[in-house]
Design a protein around this motif. Structure first.
Motif, PDB file in Angstrom:
ATOM      1  N   HIS A   9       2.346   4.452  -3.085  1.00  0.00           N
ATOM      2  CA  HIS A   9       2.245   5.908  -2.973  1.00  0.00           C
ATOM      3  C   HIS A   9       3.628   6.550  -2.813  1.00  0.00           C
ATOM      4  O   HIS A   9       3.752   7.640  -2.261  1.00  0.00           O
ATOM      5  CB  HIS A   9       1.339   6.284  -1.802  1.00  0.00           C
ATOM      6  CG  HIS A   9      -0.099   5.968  -2.031  1.00  0.00           C
ATOM      7  ND1 HIS A   9      -0.628   4.707  -1.851  1.00  0.00           N
ATOM      8  CD2 HIS A   9      -1.146   6.754  -2.467  1.00  0.00           C
ATOM      9  CE1 HIS A   9      -1.924   4.719  -2.131  1.00  0.00           C
ATOM     10  NE2 HIS A   9      -2.264   5.941  -2.516  1.00  0.00           N
ATOM     11  N   ALA A  39      -6.426  -0.851   3.547  1.00  0.00           N
ATOM     12  CA  ALA A  39      -5.548   0.004   2.744  1.00  0.00           C
ATOM     13  C   ALA A  39      -5.999   1.459   2.825  1.00  0.00           C
ATOM     14  O   ALA A  39      -5.161   2.372   2.916  1.00  0.00           O
ATOM     15  CB  ALA A  39      -5.543  -0.471   1.294  1.00  0.00           C
ATOM     16  N   GLU A  40      -7.310   1.689   2.835  1.00  0.00           N
ATOM     17  CA  GLU A  40      -7.824   3.060   2.873  1.00  0.00           C
ATOM     18  C   GLU A  40      -7.489   3.741   4.203  1.00  0.00           C
ATOM     19  O   GLU A  40      -7.056   4.906   4.224  1.00  0.00           O
ATOM     20  CB  GLU A  40      -9.341   3.052   2.658  1.00  0.00           C
ATOM     21  CG  GLU A  40      -9.787   2.611   1.282  1.00  0.00           C
ATOM     22  CD  GLU A  40      -9.741   1.090   1.106  1.00  0.00           C
ATOM     23  OE1 GLU A  40      -9.547   0.371   2.118  1.00  0.00           O
ATOM     24  OE2 GLU A  40      -9.878   0.635  -0.038  1.00  0.00           O
ATOM     25  N   GLN A  62      -3.623   4.427   4.406  1.00  0.00           N
ATOM     26  CA  GLN A  62      -3.175   5.528   3.571  1.00  0.00           C
ATOM     27  C   GLN A  62      -3.676   6.866   4.091  1.00  0.00           C
ATOM     28  O   GLN A  62      -2.954   7.873   4.047  1.00  0.00           O
ATOM     29  CB  GLN A  62      -3.640   5.323   2.124  1.00  0.00           C
ATOM     30  CG  GLN A  62      -3.201   6.407   1.166  1.00  0.00           C
ATOM     31  CD  GLN A  62      -1.703   6.652   1.189  1.00  0.00           C
ATOM     32  OE1 GLN A  62      -0.898   5.739   1.430  1.00  0.00           O
ATOM     33  NE2 GLN A  62      -1.303   7.903   0.957  1.00  0.00           N
ATOM     34  N   VAL A  74       0.831  -1.207   0.000  1.00  0.00           N
ATOM     35  CA  VAL A  74       0.000   0.000   0.000  1.00  0.00           C
ATOM     36  C   VAL A  74       0.862   1.251   0.000  1.00  0.00           C
ATOM     37  O   VAL A  74       0.626   2.196  -0.774  1.00  0.00           O
ATOM     38  CB  VAL A  74      -0.938   0.001   1.224  1.00  0.00           C
ATOM     39  CG1 VAL A  74      -1.663   1.343   1.345  1.00  0.00           C
ATOM     40  CG2 VAL A  74      -1.950  -1.132   1.130  1.00  0.00           C
ATOM     41  N   LEU A  75       1.876   1.280   0.856  1.00  0.00           N
ATOM     42  CA  LEU A  75       2.675   2.488   1.029  1.00  0.00           C
ATOM     43  C   LEU A  75       3.651   2.715  -0.125  1.00  0.00           C
ATOM     44  O   LEU A  75       3.865   3.846  -0.561  1.00  0.00           O
ATOM     45  CB  LEU A  75       3.431   2.420   2.365  1.00  0.00           C
ATOM     46  CG  LEU A  75       2.528   2.357   3.608  1.00  0.00           C
ATOM     47  CD1 LEU A  75       3.361   2.191   4.864  1.00  0.00           C
ATOM     48  CD2 LEU A  75       1.663   3.598   3.701  1.00  0.00           C
ATOM     49  N   VAL A 102      -1.443   7.834   7.107  1.00  0.00           N
ATOM     50  CA  VAL A 102      -0.100   8.218   6.664  1.00  0.00           C
ATOM     51  C   VAL A 102      -0.144   9.576   5.966  1.00  0.00           C
ATOM     52  O   VAL A 102       0.768  10.406   6.121  1.00  0.00           O
ATOM     53  CB  VAL A 102       0.491   7.134   5.740  1.00  0.00           C
ATOM     54  CG1 VAL A 102       1.788   7.622   5.094  1.00  0.00           C
ATOM     55  CG2 VAL A 102       0.750   5.855   6.531  1.00  0.00           C
ATOM     56  N   SER A 103      -1.188   9.835   5.209  1.00  0.00           N
ATOM     57  CA  SER A 103      -1.325  11.129   4.528  1.00  0.00           C
ATOM     58  C   SER A 103      -1.434  12.269   5.536  1.00  0.00           C
ATOM     59  O   SER A 103      -0.891  13.358   5.318  1.00  0.00           O
ATOM     60  CB  SER A 103      -2.549  11.118   3.607  1.00  0.00           C
ATOM     61  OG  SER A 103      -2.383  10.189   2.562  1.00  0.00           O
ATOM     62  N   HIS A 105       6.262   5.951  -0.974  1.00  0.00           N
ATOM     63  CA  HIS A 105       6.956   6.055   0.309  1.00  0.00           C
ATOM     64  C   HIS A 105       8.129   5.077   0.336  1.00  0.00           C
ATOM     65  O   HIS A 105       8.058   3.986  -0.243  1.00  0.00           O
ATOM     66  CB  HIS A 105       6.009   5.738   1.471  1.00  0.00           C
ATOM     67  CG  HIS A 105       4.893   6.729   1.619  1.00  0.00           C
ATOM     68  ND1 HIS A 105       5.109   8.032   2.006  1.00  0.00           N
ATOM     69  CD2 HIS A 105       3.543   6.602   1.420  1.00  0.00           C
ATOM     70  CE1 HIS A 105       3.943   8.670   2.059  1.00  0.00           C
ATOM     71  NE2 HIS A 105       2.982   7.830   1.695  1.00  0.00           N
TER      72      HIS A 105
END
Length: 383
Positions: free
Chosen positions: A23, A106-107, A110, A19-20, A113-114, A25
């Motif tokens: 994006h 996952a949602e 994320q 997941v990360l 983390v955002s 990371h």
């Protein structure tokens, strides 16, 4: 963002990593439990640490609190299969940013983390404030007066925090404020795991719209609990929140003071034109040299200077070598009155020679040189 994921469950590690990394990371995977936190913090120094497999036992938070206290720049998110209200409260007290379910979707991952990334970007884009340290060469030199009143002048156009690092006998707040502080530097150090912009701001005394003071401890025993790492953590945050961070130092050169001086952009030893002050200033310059501080980092301030005095500026320069010197004129009556009333000198009189001197000093420190004339005019407008 640099993220470390710690989990005893290899499937969880791989799922969160996918997941990360999707994006962009940078992810480090650590197979293990909470006992790995300290090593990961010290070796990898991530921006964010995701710790999976926590339970509701409050004793598990000891490892977490160590990381948030000693590495305050690292954000920590816990992932727990079960979450009690008590554990959530204790987690936040230990410095945890968020607590997520385990396994996490996952949602949700994320989104959390955002939120952390947004706060990190905000702190980085705000810029870095300048740390200015004021240290007396001898008792009664006037370092606290100059630091507090310069802070007041700088706050005309910049955001300013003054930290009173005279931990045992600091009284900087009383120079510009009448009343005790609700919170002090000792309270911030005691709850260092809670340190963020809101907590820091709430712990200060608001002197003016852009001017705040973090007072010295009221209790001498609490002063002994303040450690160099506490000061380093507070300064690291303060420079992201204020344009100028002024340090009112004591005469002691212990590990805590040196930690603060290492971070300072400029150090201003304050002396008066007398032999005892000159001798102490010479010793202090020698110590600064041994610490590897460059000459341009140091600027001596000769306070209460009178041109017709027994010791001239040339005498001082010859005694101290090539040291940079700045003078502040003598205005004992007005300065003493402002101190006794707990008011900034600029509030008492704008036409005073010391007020004008400090206005010019503030102007010289302001990074926006194109505003120089209008700023000086504003500082001196009300005579």
């Amino acid at each position: 963002m640099k993220i470390a994921i710690i989990s005893p469950n290899k499937n969880h590690l791989q799922d969160m990593s996918r997941v990360l990394e999707a994006h962009s990371h940078a992810v480090t995977l650590v197979d293990g439990g909470k006992s790995r936190m300290r090593a990961v913090a010290e070796q990898d120094q991530p921006d964010l640490m995701l710790v999976d497999g926590m339970c509701c036992d409050p004793h598990e938070l000891v490892q977490v609190e160590y990381v948030t206290t000693h590495h305050p720049k690292i954000a920590v998110i816990l992932l727990c299969a079960t979450q009690s209200p008590e554990f959530l409260i204790n987690s936040m007290r230990a410095g945890v940013r968020e607590v997520l379910p385990s396994p996490v979707t996952a949602e949700a991952l994320q989104a959390a983390v955002s939120r952390i990334a947004a706060k990190l970007i905000s702190a980085q884009t705000r810029g870095t404030g300048k740390i200015l340290a004021f240290m007396p060469c001898k008792g009664g030199s006037g370092a606290t007066f100059l630091a507090t009143n310069l802070g007041y002048q700088l706050a005309e156009t910049k955001s300013v925090l003054l930290m009173d690092l005279n931990l045992q006998f600091g009284d900087a707040l009383s120079f510009v404020h009448d009343g005790p502080p609700a919170s002090t530097l000792a309270d911030v150090a005691h709850d260092i795991s809670r340190l963020d912009a809101s907590f820091l701001a709430a712990s200060t005394v608001k002197i003016a719209a852009n001017y705040s003071i973090l007072a010295a401890p009221e209790d001498l025993t609490k002063a002994m609990e303040i450690k160099p790492e506490h000061i380093d953590a507070i300064l690291s945050l303060a420079v992201t929140q204020y344009d100028f961070v002024l340090l009112d130092m004591s005469r002691s050169l212990d590990t805590l003071a040196i930690k603060a001086l290492d971070r300072a952009h400029r150090i201003f030893p304050v002396l008066q034109a007398g032999l005892p002050s000159l001798r102490n200033a010479s010793k202090l310059l020698a110590v600064f040299k041994s610490l590897g501080y460059p000459a341009e980092k140091i600027e001596l301030i000769v306070n209460r200077f009178e041109k017709g005095g027994e010791i001239s500026l040339d005498d001082i320069q010859r005694s101290l070598g090539t040291a940079n010197l700045r003078t502040v004129p003598n205005s004992y009556k007005e300065v003493n009155a402002s101190i006794n009333h707990g008011d900034a000198l600029a509030e008492v009189t704008r036409s005073n020679a010391v007020t004008r001197n400090l206005a010019e000093f503030a102007l010289s420190l302001s990074p926006k040189q194109e505003e120089s004339r209008s700023l000086l005019d504003r500082l001196l407008r009300r005579a």
